[in-house]
Design an enzyme around this catalytic site. Structure first.
Site, PDB file in Angstrom:
ATOM      1  N   GLU A  31       0.835  -1.205   0.000  1.00  0.00           N
ATOM      2  CA  GLU A  31       0.000   0.000   0.000  1.00  0.00           C
ATOM      3  C   GLU A  31       0.876   1.265   0.000  1.00  0.00           C
ATOM      4  O   GLU A  31       0.729   2.148   0.838  1.00  0.00           O
ATOM      5  CB  GLU A  31      -0.962  -0.020   1.191  1.00  0.00           C
ATOM      6  CG  GLU A  31      -1.949  -1.187   1.111  1.00  0.00           C
ATOM      7  CD  GLU A  31      -2.977  -1.237   2.236  1.00  0.00           C
ATOM      8  OE1 GLU A  31      -2.716  -0.682   3.312  1.00  0.00           O
ATOM      9  OE2 GLU A  31      -4.043  -1.843   2.015  1.00  0.00           O
ATOM     10  N   ASP A  46      -8.173  -9.412   4.343  1.00  0.00           N
ATOM     11  CA  ASP A  46      -8.061  -8.261   5.243  1.00  0.00           C
ATOM     12  C   ASP A  46      -9.197  -8.186   6.258  1.00  0.00           C
ATOM     13  O   ASP A  46     -10.111  -7.366   6.092  1.00  0.00           O
ATOM     14  CB  ASP A  46      -8.024  -6.972   4.410  1.00  0.00           C
ATOM     15  CG  ASP A  46      -7.524  -5.790   5.213  1.00  0.00           C
ATOM     16  OD1 ASP A  46      -7.022  -6.002   6.320  1.00  0.00           O
ATOM     17  OD2 ASP A  46      -7.622  -4.648   4.717  1.00  0.00           O
ATOM     18  N   GLU A  67     -12.752  -2.668  11.891  1.00  0.00           N
ATOM     19  CA  GLU A  67     -12.749  -1.958  10.608  1.00  0.00           C
ATOM     20  C   GLU A  67     -13.858  -2.433   9.667  1.00  0.00           C
ATOM     21  O   GLU A  67     -14.579  -1.626   9.089  1.00  0.00           O
ATOM     22  CB  GLU A  67     -11.379  -2.127   9.947  1.00  0.00           C
ATOM     23  CG  GLU A  67     -11.295  -1.493   8.576  1.00  0.00           C
ATOM     24  CD  GLU A  67      -9.912  -1.606   7.947  1.00  0.00           C
ATOM     25  OE1 GLU A  67      -8.985  -2.122   8.595  1.00  0.00           O
ATOM     26  OE2 GLU A  67      -9.769  -1.167   6.789  1.00  0.00           O
TER      27      GLU A  67
END
Ligand code: GCV
Length: 678
Positions: free
Chosen positions: A285, A364, A392
């Protein structure tokens, strides 16, 4: 950060709320009046302070601390009896008699063990154990038990849902560190022994945490942690030699770069002699890493390991490495394969003080993922598990989602890497492949909110994480029950209602969000709320390959991305074969027709409709159950949870309607029960 009147706030005190009725026999009350102590030490002092604090609440009187006594007492010290096997951090607690007086001995393998023993003793009292017969020998399953903060120096927290950072504000380390002390205390009470204070995405300001400009303040945090038996770690920027060292390269094989890291490490240890080490996100990322110089991850990690080795530090190198620009039209590409592809070839090439930190699933932190195939594939490399306590993708601490069952599932998974019974927990604790370091890390869910976690019931995840990684044999139910008793007291019906809600919550969240392991149906970037085609890195079409006929990612070896081939054959066969593939992961592994029949006899499309309706109904049930607790529990906690449930009620309906409508329109298939689909 909010002003908090700590003493009176049950929200703030969490599971260390000692203002609760406890029945103790006169014999035990007598013992609690005196602590015998013959040893000195920073952590022992904390243990004494903590024990005295609890005892004062229990008997209304601070205990007397003496070196020698003929009275009944608690004895605190290190274990000398060689017949009891303790490992670092382990302890024993036993009631017995000495000179015809009753005593309770809390004995640790080391200072940490004594502190862990004290917190365990307090827990035993407040959870209603029979202290008259207390006899415990308890050792940690995992030697390193960590929390990773994704806190930025600006004060923001990446994926933080509970207020601002307790460590940083306006690009400084906070001056008033009392909240950090309270946090260390909370973490020590569940035996956490390592904390990374800054985000793995290291920005300009955080890069300076390893310099003389900020180390004096970092040291103050480390001093606080040390008294609670916790080591401080820092996330570092791989390009630090360029960002703060004045170099034109960060090449891990460059002599000057290596020397710079060695000097930097030496300087850190001059401030913090027990500094834990570095956590690194590299080549992922857009973070810098060794790829820029044509080097691999082992070369990158080993350079840092060399710098830390002399001082006993470790490098924790994350395996969350993938190319976010993958073109999803090419059906052989698969993000799920990336960590394995990058790291499996490097097994055995990492230095002894390097640990690879692997997320539990290959993608993820979705609500349902299979275990990462790297667990089992790496046989000569230290490996930590990485969980995410921060929610998240699981409701962002607005929705209730008790995550302990998910973590347990991951740890219990049999990889068959060394024959049957090669469970993930044996890999991460280091026992299966006899690796030097074993441990578990998790992304924190706390911030400056009064209850630390935004949603008061999300405290159960923080507590549960610590308890589970200490003892992976505890059940989700046992952990939930402990937490409820410690937080709300011993009333049986209160306990049952809250435990029931917690235990159901993950499946309820899953029902109204992502069906059958498909994942990623969230809004891009912020990851809250439904968007069936919302995968941010997939501008070419949906991540889940849903079209009018079928849905799911074909990851089979036979016709798909081949991802399944990364598991051991026994596991791979199970996933590859539709008949044996666990149905909760069906769409993670296979692309099937909407008319595909599940074991329940329902078609996939009907399953999607039904679960989305059921999920919403379950949230309504939670609310009804919660209402029955009014006036039975702390009113602030009651109100705040109710407020969150109202958000969950509204947003679960949005999930239901968006998802069901999407699939109804895409497929044109009616709901069997003709319910209203918008
Ligand atoms: C810290 C996901 C999150 C990012 C996070 C990243 C990681 O992609 O959305 O916010 O970055 O994981 O684990 O590094």
């Amino acid at each position: 950060m909010e002003y908090i009147n700590k003493e009176s706030s049950s929200l703030y005190n969490c599971w260390l709320n000692y203002d609760k009725e406890v029945t103790l026999s006169d014999e035990i009350k007598e013992i609690l009046k005196t602590i015998q102590l013959n040893e000195e030490g920073i952590i022992i002092n904390t243990a004494v302070k903590e024990l005295s604090r609890a005892i004062k609440k229990l008997i209304g009187k601070t205990p007397e601390i003496i070196k020698d006594t003929m009275l009944s007492h608690i004895y605190l010290g290190k274990l000398k009896d060689k017949t009891i096997k303790l490992v670092p951090g382990g302890f024993s607690i036993k009631k017995s008699t000495l000179n015809q007086k009753n005593i309770i001995e809390i004995l640790g393998k080391d200072e940490n063990g004594i502190l862990n023993g004290v917190f365990s003793f307090i827990r035993a009292i407040y959870t209603g154990s029979n202290i008259n017969e207390i006899n415990i020998v308890d050792n940690p399953r995992n030697m390193v038990r960590m929390i990773n903060h994704w806190d930025n120096m600006s004060g923001d927290i990446e994926r933080g849902y509970a207020g601002e950072s307790i460590f940083f504000k306006d690009n400084h380390i906070v001056e008033n560190k009392s909240r950090i002390r309270d946090y260390a205390r909370l973490m020590a009470s569940v035996a956490i022994n390592g904390i990374v204070i800054n985000n793995v995405n290291v920005h300009k300001q955080e890069t300076k945490l390893i310099t003389d400009e900020l180390l004096p303040e970092v040291k103050k945090i480390a001093d606080i942690f040390r008294a609670y038996g916790i080591k401080l770690y820092l996330s570092v920027n791989f390009a630090s030699p360029m960002e703060i060292g004045g170099f034109l390269t960060a090449d891990p094989l460059d002599f000057n770069v290596r020397t710079w890291w060695k000097k930097t490490a030496e300087n850190i240890y001059s401030y913090i002699p027990d500094f834990g080490g570095f956590l690194v996100k590299a080549d992922s990322e857009s973070r810098p890493g060794p790829f820029t110089y044509g080097r691999n991850h082992a070369e990158g990690a080993n350079m840092l390991a060399e710098a830390l080795r002399l001082f006993g530090g470790i490098v924790i190198w994350r395996c969350f490495v993938y190319n976010c620009k993958l073109d999803w039209r090419d059906r052989s590409t698969d993000r799920a394969k990336a960590a394995f592809d990058n790291f499996k070839p490097l097994d055995g090439k990492f230095d002894e003080n390097v640990v690879l930190q692997v997320k539990n699933g290959p993608v993820d932190f979705q609500i349902r993922e299979p275990i990462s195939p790297l667990f089992g594939a790496l046989k000569q490399t230290n490996e930590f598990m990485e969980f995410q306590i921060a929610q998240e993708y699981t409701g962002q601490q607005k929705h209730l989602c008790y995550l302990v069952p998910m973590w347990k599932e991951a740890l219990d998974f049999d990889t068959f890497a060394n024959g049957k019974d090669s469970n993930v927990s044996k890999i991460v604790d280091g026992s299966l492949f006899k690796t030097k370091y074993g441990g578990v890390a998790a992304v924190s869910n706390i911030g400056g909110s009064e209850c630390w976690t935004g949603h008061p019931l999300a405290q159960a995840n923080l507590y549960g994480y610590g308890r589970l990684i200490w003892n992976t044999f505890l059940s989700s139910d046992e952990i939930a029950r402990e937490w409820v008793k410690l937080t709300f007291g011993a009333e049986k019906d209160v306990e049952q209602i809250i435990v029931d809600i917690l235990l159901e919550s993950r499946e309820v969240y899953e029902k109204y969000t992502c069906p059958l392991g498909v994942g990623w149906m969230v809004n891009p970037n912020h990851h809250y709320g439904p968007s069936v085609e919302g995968y941010e890195y997939s501008p070419w079409g949906t991540y889940n390959y849903a079209d009018y006929k079928s849905i799911g990612v074909d990851r089979t070896v036979a016709t798909g991305t081949g991802y399944i081939g990364e598991y051991e054959p026994t596991v791979a066969d199970k996933f590859e074969n539709l008949a044996t593939c666990p149905e909760e992961l069906l769409l993670f592994f296979h692309n099937v027709l909407y008319s595909y029949k599940l074991k329940t006899g329902k078609t996939v499309i009907q399953h999607i409709y039904d679960t989305h309706f059921e999920g919403v109904e379950k949230v309504d049930e939670f609310i009804n159950k919660w209402e029955t607790l009014q006036n039975k529990i702390d009113s602030k906690i009651f109100d705040l949870v109710m407020e969150k449930f109202q958000i969950q009620k509204k947003d679960s309906r949005e999930w239901r309607d968006v998802v069901n409508t999407y699939f109804y329109r895409k497929t044109g298939i009616d709901d069997l029960y003709k319910r209203k689909i918008y």
